[in-house]
Design a protein around this motif. Structure first.
Motif, PDB file in Angstrom:
ATOM      1  N   GLY A  74     -73.070  66.731  68.763  1.00 31.32           N
ATOM      2  CA  GLY A  74     -73.406  67.034  70.035  1.00 31.32           C
ATOM      3  C   GLY A  74     -72.342  68.433  70.836  1.00 31.32           C
ATOM      4  N   MET A  75     -72.485  69.221  70.408  1.00 30.13           N
ATOM      5  CA  MET A  75     -71.875  70.451  71.013  1.00 30.13           C
ATOM      6  C   MET A  75     -72.623  71.623  70.904  1.00 30.13           C
ATOM      7  SD  MET A  75     -67.875  69.636  69.701  1.00 30.13           S
ATOM      8  CE  MET A  75     -67.170  70.901  70.678  1.00 30.13           C
ATOM      9  N   CYS A  76     -72.703  72.516  71.586  1.00 29.87           N
ATOM     10  CA  CYS A  76     -73.534  73.807  71.929  1.00 29.87           C
ATOM     11  C   CYS A  76     -72.742  74.933  72.395  1.00 29.87           C
ATOM     12  CB  CYS A  76     -74.695  73.602  72.713  1.00 29.87           C
ATOM     13  SG  CYS A  76     -75.762  72.337  71.688  1.00 29.87           S
ATOM     14  N   THR A  77     -71.788  75.212  71.628  1.00 32.55           N
ATOM     15  CA  THR A  77     -70.841  76.489  72.151  1.00 32.55           C
ATOM     16  C   THR A  77     -71.528  77.782  71.844  1.00 32.55           C
ATOM     17  OG1 THR A  77     -68.915  75.013  72.253  1.00 32.55           O
ATOM     18  CG2 THR A  77     -68.520  77.408  72.299  1.00 32.55           C
ATOM     19  N   PRO A  78     -72.016  78.639  72.911  1.00 32.07           N
ATOM     20  CA  PRO A  78     -72.288  79.971  72.748  1.00 32.07           C
ATOM     21  C   PRO A  78     -71.473  80.886  72.132  1.00 32.07           C
ATOM     22  CG  PRO A  78     -72.366  79.455  75.168  1.00 32.07           C
ATOM     23  CD  PRO A  78     -71.847  78.192  74.477  1.00 32.07           C
ATOM     24  N   PRO A  79     -71.665  82.094  71.505  1.00 32.92           N
ATOM     25  CA  PRO A  79     -72.946  82.530  71.336  1.00 32.92           C
ATOM     26  C   PRO A  79     -73.921  81.993  70.207  1.00 32.92           C
ATOM     27  CG  PRO A  79     -71.558  84.173  70.676  1.00 32.92           C
ATOM     28  CD  PRO A  79     -70.768  82.805  71.022  1.00 32.92           C
ATOM     29  N   ASP A  80     -73.126  81.348  69.300  1.00 28.18           N
ATOM     30  CA  ASP A  80     -73.837  80.951  67.866  1.00 28.18           C
ATOM     31  C   ASP A  80     -73.924  79.376  67.771  1.00 28.18           C
ATOM     32  OD1 ASP A  80     -71.305  79.871  67.312  1.00 28.18           O
ATOM     33  OD2 ASP A  80     -70.860  81.417  65.736  1.00 28.18           O
ATOM     34  N   PHE A  81     -73.787  78.530  68.451  1.00 31.39           N
ATOM     35  CA  PHE A  81     -73.806  77.198  68.542  1.00 31.39           C
ATOM     36  C   PHE A  81     -73.537  76.714  67.205  1.00 31.39           C
ATOM     37  CE2 PHE A  81     -77.331  78.963  71.304  1.00 31.39           C
ATOM     38  CZ  PHE A  81     -76.989  78.619  72.368  1.00 31.39           C
ATOM     39  N   ALA A  82     -72.631  77.253  66.602  1.00 29.34           N
ATOM     40  CA  ALA A  82     -72.157  76.629  65.284  1.00 29.34           C
ATOM     41  C   ALA A  82     -71.525  75.329  65.226  1.00 29.34           C
ATOM     42  CB  ALA A  82     -71.154  77.856  64.480  1.00 29.34           C
ATOM     43  N   ASN A  83     -71.070  75.057  66.339  1.00 29.89           N
ATOM     44  CA  ASN A  83     -70.342  73.818  66.471  1.00 29.89           C
ATOM     45  C   ASN A  83     -71.255  72.652  66.471  1.00 29.89           C
ATOM     46  OD1 ASN A  83     -70.955  74.341  69.159  1.00 29.89           O
ATOM     47  ND2 ASN A  83     -68.979  73.561  69.890  1.00 29.89           N
ATOM     48  N   ALA A  84     -72.577  72.817  66.590  1.00 31.87           N
ATOM     49  CA  ALA A  84     -73.600  71.777  66.626  1.00 31.87           C
ATOM     50  C   ALA A  84     -73.471  71.311  64.969  1.00 31.87           C
ATOM     51  CB  ALA A  84     -75.051  72.307  66.973  1.00 31.87           C
ATOM     52  N   GLY A  85     -73.091  71.761  64.107  1.00 30.75           N
ATOM     53  CA  GLY A  85     -72.777  71.345  62.817  1.00 30.75           C
ATOM     54  C   GLY A  85     -74.148  71.645  61.938  1.00 30.75           C
ATOM     55  N   GLY A  86     -74.212  70.747  61.112  1.00 37.74           N
ATOM     56  CA  GLY A  86     -75.527  70.730  60.229  1.00 37.74           C
ATOM     57  C   GLY A  86     -76.599  69.935  60.663  1.00 37.74           C
ATOM     58  N   HIS A  87     -77.587  69.758  59.655  1.00 41.82           N
ATOM     59  CA  HIS A  87     -78.745  68.807  60.187  1.00 41.82           C
ATOM     60  C   HIS A  87     -78.513  67.608  60.084  1.00 41.82           C
ATOM     61  CE1 HIS A  87     -81.455  72.434  58.965  1.00 41.82           C
ATOM     62  NE2 HIS A  87     -80.843  72.778  59.958  1.00 41.82           N
ATOM     63  N   TRP A  88     -78.899  66.711  60.794  1.00 38.04           N
ATOM     64  CA  TRP A  88     -78.779  64.981  60.640  1.00 38.04           C
ATOM     65  C   TRP A  88     -79.306  64.824  59.572  1.00 38.04           C
ATOM     66  CZ3 TRP A  88     -82.290  61.082  62.787  1.00 38.04           C
ATOM     67  CH2 TRP A  88     -81.962  59.645  62.658  1.00 38.04           C
ATOM     68  N   ASN A  89     -78.391  64.148  58.569  1.00 35.65           N
ATOM     69  CA  ASN A  89     -78.811  63.887  57.274  1.00 35.65           C
ATOM     70  C   ASN A  89     -78.127  62.904  56.697  1.00 35.65           C
ATOM     71  OD1 ASN A  89     -79.716  64.169  54.663  1.00 35.65           O
ATOM     72  ND2 ASN A  89     -78.449  65.817  54.012  1.00 35.65           N
ATOM     73  N   PRO A  90     -78.346  61.464  57.435  1.00 29.78           N
ATOM     74  CA  PRO A  90     -77.611  60.337  57.033  1.00 29.78           C
ATOM     75  C   PRO A  90     -77.919  59.878  55.553  1.00 29.78           C
ATOM     76  CG  PRO A  90     -79.405  59.831  58.421  1.00 29.78           C
ATOM     77  CD  PRO A  90     -79.447  61.082  58.454  1.00 29.78           C
ATOM     78  N   ASP A  91     -79.136  60.126  54.965  1.00 29.36           N
ATOM     79  CA  ASP A  91     -79.286  59.817  53.548  1.00 29.36           C
ATOM     80  C   ASP A  91     -78.935  60.598  52.463  1.00 29.36           C
ATOM     81  OD1 ASP A  91     -80.165  57.377  54.536  1.00 29.36           O
ATOM     82  OD2 ASP A  91     -82.372  58.466  55.121  1.00 29.36           O
ATOM     83  N   ARG A  92     -78.378  61.799  52.893  1.00 28.30           N
ATOM     84  CA  ARG A  92     -77.885  62.725  52.196  1.00 28.30           C
ATOM     85  C   ARG A  92     -78.805  63.548  51.118  1.00 28.30           C
ATOM     86  NH1 ARG A  92     -73.066  62.881  54.024  1.00 28.30           N
ATOM     87  NH2 ARG A  92     -71.662  60.922  53.937  1.00 28.30           N
ATOM     88  N   LYS A  93     -79.894  63.801  51.771  1.00 26.75           N
ATOM     89  CA  LYS A  93     -81.166  64.439  51.289  1.00 26.75           C
ATOM     90  C   LYS A  93     -80.964  65.964  51.186  1.00 26.75           C
ATOM     91  CE  LYS A  93     -83.842  60.493  50.978  1.00 26.75           C
ATOM     92  NZ  LYS A  93     -85.101  60.100  50.889  1.00 26.75           N
ATOM     93  N   GLN A  94     -81.757  66.620  50.453  1.00 24.38           N
ATOM     94  CA  GLN A  94     -81.975  68.177  50.753  1.00 24.38           C
ATOM     95  C   GLN A  94     -82.562  68.804  51.714  1.00 24.38           C
ATOM     96  OE1 GLN A  94     -80.261  70.323  48.090  1.00 24.38           O
ATOM     97  NE2 GLN A  94     -79.523  68.374  47.674  1.00 24.38           N
ATOM     98  N   HIS A  95     -82.620  69.882  52.110  1.00 22.20           N
ATOM     99  CA  HIS A  95     -83.284  70.493  53.228  1.00 22.20           C
ATOM    100  C   HIS A  95     -84.855  70.839  52.948  1.00 22.20           C
ATOM    101  CE1 HIS A  95     -84.574  72.817  56.918  1.00 22.20           C
ATOM    102  NE2 HIS A  95     -85.109  73.715  56.096  1.00 22.20           N
ATOM    103  N   GLY A  96     -85.524  70.512  53.910  1.00 24.08           N
ATOM    104  CA  GLY A  96     -86.771  70.936  53.857  1.00 24.08           C
ATOM    105  C   GLY A  96     -88.134  69.679  53.749  1.00 24.08           C
ATOM    106  N   LEU A  97     -89.123  69.810  54.645  1.00 23.70           N
ATOM    107  CA  LEU A  97     -89.935  68.670  54.551  1.00 23.70           C
ATOM    108  C   LEU A  97     -90.788  69.023  53.255  1.00 23.70           C
ATOM    109  CD1 LEU A  97     -91.509  69.043  58.235  1.00 23.70           C
ATOM    110  CD2 LEU A  97     -89.746  67.255  57.257  1.00 23.70           C
ATOM    111  N   GLU A  98     -90.925  69.989  52.624  1.00 25.72           N
ATOM    112  CA  GLU A  98     -91.384  70.234  51.361  1.00 25.72           C
ATOM    113  C   GLU A  98     -90.642  69.988  49.998  1.00 25.72           C
ATOM    114  OE1 GLU A  98     -93.655  73.959  51.318  1.00 25.72           O
ATOM    115  OE2 GLU A  98     -94.540  73.577  53.299  1.00 25.72           O
ATOM    116  N   ASN A  99     -89.469  69.870  50.315  1.00 25.43           N
ATOM    117  CA  ASN A  99     -88.425  69.742  49.145  1.00 25.43           C
ATOM    118  C   ASN A  99     -88.720  68.341  48.469  1.00 25.43           C
ATOM    119  OD1 ASN A  99     -86.029  68.983  47.747  1.00 25.43           O
ATOM    120  ND2 ASN A  99     -84.857  70.374  48.943  1.00 25.43           N
ATOM    121  N   PRO A 100     -89.094  68.283  47.018  1.00 26.64           N
ATOM    122  CA  PRO A 100     -89.362  67.259  46.138  1.00 26.64           C
ATOM    123  C   PRO A 100     -88.105  66.023  46.227  1.00 26.64           C
ATOM    124  CG  PRO A 100     -88.936  69.060  44.767  1.00 26.64           C
ATOM    125  CD  PRO A 100     -88.899  69.703  46.267  1.00 26.64           C
ATOM    126  N   MET A 101     -86.996  66.498  46.574  1.00 27.53           N
ATOM    127  CA  MET A 101     -85.748  65.552  46.522  1.00 27.53           C
ATOM    128  C   MET A 101     -85.634  64.833  47.870  1.00 27.53           C
ATOM    129  SD  MET A 101     -84.801  66.005  43.304  1.00 27.53           S
ATOM    130  CE  MET A 101     -83.376  65.227  43.445  1.00 27.53           C
TER     131      MET A 101
END
Length: 178
Positions: A74-101
């Motif tokens: 829960g952070m949004c420091t401009p200009p790149d908002f990098a401190n918002a971290g990665g995607h919420w991923n509690p199940d440790r899956k891969q990225h993408g709604l079309e990802n077979p994993m």
């Protein structure tokens, strides 16, 4: 039962039960800001039925498809908002709604911004909770909503080649769960 008695029961709250008897759904919301600190929209998430439902409205954006995700911090420091971290991923899956994993819990379909620069989104993120369970979205360091400059390809790890982060908003709990 006559029409008048139905109206009376409804006005007294006797048909559906009193509002206080219905449990509230926890909700969180975020104002979305660009890198210069201008407010460019709003997002909210409501938990009900074991799922997280998102509503988002953005303004003054480049028309076309844009990736957007729920991020882990829960952070949004401009200009790149990098401190918002990665995607919420509690199940440790891969990225993408079309990802077979499987996909991150914070992955979502692309947002289509119209020729007027406006987008309105209503979608279900899937199962999860805002504040309870083994991996709530609003944990100790919170969460953020991020809109990207380009479309998400729905399969490349870690963010679908969706480009830089152009809007960010920190999600804050609106009303607590009972």
């Amino acid at each position: 039962m006559t029409r008048h008695s139905i109206c009376l029961f409804a006005s007294l709250g006797l048909l559906a039960g009193p509002a206080s008897a219905r449990p509230p759904h926890p909700t969180a919301s975020a104002a979305l800001f660009d890198a210069r600190g201008h407010k460019m929209g709003r997002a909210s998430i409501e938990e009900y039925g074991g799922q997280l439902h998102l509503v988002m409205h953005v303004l003054k954006q480049v028309p076309g498809d844009h990736g957007f995700h729920v991020h882990t911090t829960g952070m949004c420091t401009p200009p790149d908002f990098a401190n918002a971290g990665g995607h919420w991923n509690p199940d440790r899956k891969q990225h993408g709604l079309e990802n077979p994993m499987g996909h991150h819990a914070g992955d979502a379909p692309n947002v289509r911004v119209g020729t007027n620069g406006v987008a309105r989104v209503h979608l279900t993120l899937g199962s999860g909770s805002l504040v309870t369970g083994k991996a709530p979205l609003l944990d100790a360091d919170g969460a953020a909503i991020v809109l990207h400059e380009a479309a998400d390809d729905m399969k490349s790890d870690p963010s679908g080649n969706s480009g830089k982060r152009i809007l960010c908003g920190v999600l804050k709990l609106d009303k607590p769960a009972r």
